[in-house]
Scaffold this motif. Structure first.
Motif, PDB file in Angstrom:
ATOM      1  N   VAL A   1       0.842  -1.206   0.000  1.00 39.83           N
ATOM      2  CA  VAL A   1       0.000   0.000   0.000  1.00 39.83           C
ATOM      3  C   VAL A   1       0.874   1.253   0.000  1.00 39.83           C
ATOM      4  O   VAL A   1       0.625   2.199  -0.762  1.00 39.83           O
ATOM      5  N   GLY A   2       1.909   1.261   0.844  1.00 31.28           N
ATOM      6  CA  GLY A   2       2.803   2.416   0.913  1.00 31.28           C
ATOM      7  C   GLY A   2       3.478   2.704  -0.415  1.00 31.28           C
ATOM      8  O   GLY A   2       3.521   3.848  -0.865  1.00 31.28           O
ATOM      9  N   ALA A   3       4.001   1.675  -1.053  1.00 34.29           N
ATOM     10  CA  ALA A   3       4.637   1.857  -2.365  1.00 34.29           C
ATOM     11  C   ALA A   3       3.615   2.318  -3.398  1.00 34.29           C
ATOM     12  O   ALA A   3       3.937   3.113  -4.286  1.00 34.29           O
ATOM     13  N   GLY A   4       2.373   1.853  -3.262  1.00 33.04           N
ATOM     14  CA  GLY A   4       1.324   2.278  -4.184  1.00 33.04           C
ATOM     15  C   GLY A   4       0.974   3.746  -4.040  1.00 33.04           C
ATOM     16  O   GLY A   4       0.584   4.401  -5.006  1.00 33.04           O
ATOM     17  N   LEU A   5       1.107   4.285  -2.834  1.00 33.55           N
ATOM     18  CA  LEU A   5       0.756   5.682  -2.571  1.00 33.55           C
ATOM     19  C   LEU A   5       1.873   6.670  -2.901  1.00 33.55           C
ATOM     20  O   LEU A   5       1.598   7.799  -3.318  1.00 33.55           O
ATOM     21  N   LEU A   6       3.109   6.280  -2.680  1.00 40.51           N
ATOM     22  CA  LEU A   6       4.237   7.203  -2.808  1.00 40.51           C
ATOM     23  C   LEU A   6       4.270   7.867  -4.181  1.00 40.51           C
ATOM     24  O   LEU A   6       4.242   7.200  -5.214  1.00 40.51           O
ATOM     25  N   GLY A   7       4.335   9.187  -4.176  1.00 41.71           N
ATOM     26  CA  GLY A   7       4.471   9.953  -5.409  1.00 41.71           C
ATOM     27  C   GLY A   7       3.176  10.204  -6.158  1.00 41.71           C
ATOM     28  O   GLY A   7       3.167  10.910  -7.159  1.00 41.71           O
TER      29      GLY A   7
END
Length: 161
Positions: free
Chosen positions: A98-104
């Motif tokens: 989820v975190g990688a999906g949100l970043l940027g």
């Protein structure tokens, strides 16, 4: 208005460099040839200095609102480094799916990730409650006004949770 590409992301130089360090140190513990979600983000993002990141971009330590389809309410999540993760407080690791999906991602864009059991998931970034870079600009502008000098950009209003 320019349409966003589905894969368009923006990272600050500081976030990009620090995350590359995390990935390099984790690389020794991963199976050869495996690539995490954060690897893909780091490979395909636009990198800017922190002062130039738009105030609607999810950066490290940003607090975002995502819709929860089960309850119809928004869920607040803060994007953190792995050692700062506290799921009970909504602090999620940037190295998580989820975190990688949100970043940027930008407000209004769709974040996508695979759940731990491999099911594709997605959510629209409904709002950005807090972004450290925007907060820093607001603080710098406030200090400039107190000193009575210089031009400044108006501070970006932040949402209340």
């Amino acid at each position: 208005m320019q349409a966003l590409r589905d894969d368009e992301r923006t990272l600050t130089e500081n976030d990009h460099q620090r995350l590359q360090g995390f990935v390099r140190s984790a690389g020794d513990r991963r199976a050869p040839g495996t690539k995490s979600a954060i690897d893909a983000v780091l490979d395909e993002d636009d990198v800017v200095v922190a002062e130039d990141v738009d105030p609607d971009v999810v950066t490290m330590h940003s607090r975002v609102l995502l819709p929860d389809v089960a309850t119809g309410r928004n869920v607040a999540l803060t994007l953190c480094y792995p050692h700062e993760t506290e799921p009970s407080r909504g602090h999620i690791s940037v190295l998580s799916p989820v975190g990688a999906g949100l970043l940027g991602r930008r407000v209004g864009s769709v974040a996508r990730w695979l759940s731990p059991d491999g099911v594709p998931s997605e959510a629209i970034v409904a709002a950005l409650v807090y972004q450290p870079e925007a907060d820093g600009r607001a603080a710098a502008n406030s200090a400039a006004r107190r000193r009575g000098g210089g031009s400044f950009a108006p501070p970006r209003p932040l949402l209340k949770t």
